[in-house]
Design a protein around this motif. Structure first.
Motif, PDB file in Angstrom:
ATOM      1  N   LEU A  12       0.833  -1.204   0.000  1.00 15.27           N
ATOM      2  CA  LEU A  12       0.000   0.000   0.000  1.00 15.27           C
ATOM      3  C   LEU A  12       0.868   1.255   0.000  1.00 15.27           C
ATOM      4  CD1 LEU A  12      -2.748   1.422   0.203  1.00 15.27           C
ATOM      5  CD2 LEU A  12      -2.586   1.167   2.694  1.00 15.27           C
ATOM      6  N   GLN A  13       1.938   1.259   0.779  1.00 12.08           N
ATOM      7  CA  GLN A  13       2.834   2.410   0.817  1.00 12.08           C
ATOM      8  C   GLN A  13       3.484   2.649  -0.543  1.00 12.08           C
ATOM      9  OE1 GLN A  13       5.199   1.028   4.105  1.00 12.08           O
ATOM     10  NE2 GLN A  13       4.170   2.372   5.563  1.00 12.08           N
ATOM     11  N   ILE A  14       3.860   1.583  -1.211  1.00  8.29           N
ATOM     12  CA  ILE A  14       4.442   1.712  -2.555  1.00  8.29           C
ATOM     13  C   ILE A  14       3.419   2.297  -3.522  1.00  8.29           C
ATOM     14  CG2 ILE A  14       5.282   0.397  -4.546  1.00  8.29           C
ATOM     15  CD1 ILE A  14       6.727  -1.427  -2.503  1.00  8.29           C
ATOM     16  N   GLU A  15       2.180   1.816  -3.443  1.00 10.40           N
ATOM     17  CA  GLU A  15       1.116   2.307  -4.325  1.00 10.40           C
ATOM     18  C   GLU A  15       0.831   3.787  -4.068  1.00 10.40           C
ATOM     19  OE1 GLU A  15      -1.150   2.048  -7.569  1.00 10.40           O
ATOM     20  OE2 GLU A  15       0.146   0.466  -6.792  1.00 10.40           O
ATOM     21  N   ILE A  16       0.793   4.188  -2.799  1.00  9.44           N
ATOM     22  CA  ILE A  16       0.581   5.599  -2.462  1.00  9.44           C
ATOM     23  C   ILE A  16       1.715   6.445  -3.040  1.00  9.44           C
ATOM     24  CG2 ILE A  16       0.644   7.231  -0.520  1.00  9.44           C
ATOM     25  CD1 ILE A  16      -1.080   5.159   1.026  1.00  9.44           C
ATOM     26  N   GLY A  17       2.946   5.951  -2.963  1.00 11.09           N
ATOM     27  CA  GLY A  17       4.081   6.661  -3.548  1.00 11.09           C
ATOM     28  C   GLY A  17       3.938   6.829  -5.051  1.00 11.09           C
TER      29      GLY A  17
END
Length: 138
Positions: A12-17
């Protein structure tokens, strides 16, 4: 209490980035519309973290602008710089190049907040706190 699924949290953090990077890329293209620099905006740099920044853009008069994108789905005023990102910012400053952090808050909303932070390593509006350690077996 349900255990934290760290793998899904990391995804999820990668996708938000990635969403933050796409948002900034689009803004930079809009900013440069009608200039010869619009087709030179490069977001492919983000694929290699060794670069120390995510997007190469330009000012409207053609000066290179090295952008590190930080994004969060919340509204907190906290983000993390890697050692490489910090060193890249310092090195570019020494070379007279522009390195700017674009901090996108509420990136999943219809109206994200964008904060442009120039000279992040010396900006008095931000505090730096060391939060990680490398541990190697003797």
């Amino acid at each position: 209490m349900k255990p934290i699924d760290y793998l899904n949290l990391h995804k999820l953090q990668i996708e938000i980035g990635k969403i933050g990077e796409a948002y900034v890329y689009e803004l930079e293209c809009k900013k440069l519309k009608g200039t010869p620099y619009i087709n030179k905006v490069d977001d492919g740099i983000a694929r290699n973290p060794a670069n120390g920044y995510d997007i190469l853009s330009f000012t409207r008069d053609g000066k290179p602008l090295h952008i590190e994108v930080k994004a969060t789905s919340g509204s907190e005023d906290v983000f993390y710089l890697s050692k490489n990102e910090y060193q890249t910012a310092e090195k570019m400053k020494e070379q007279g190049l522009d390195y700017v952090v674009y901090f996108v808050k509420k990136v999943l909303s219809d109206n994200p907040d964008l904060i442009r932070i120039k000279d992040v390593t010396a900006n008095k509006g931000y505090l730096f706190e060391e939060v990680g350690w490398k541990v190697t077996k003797n």
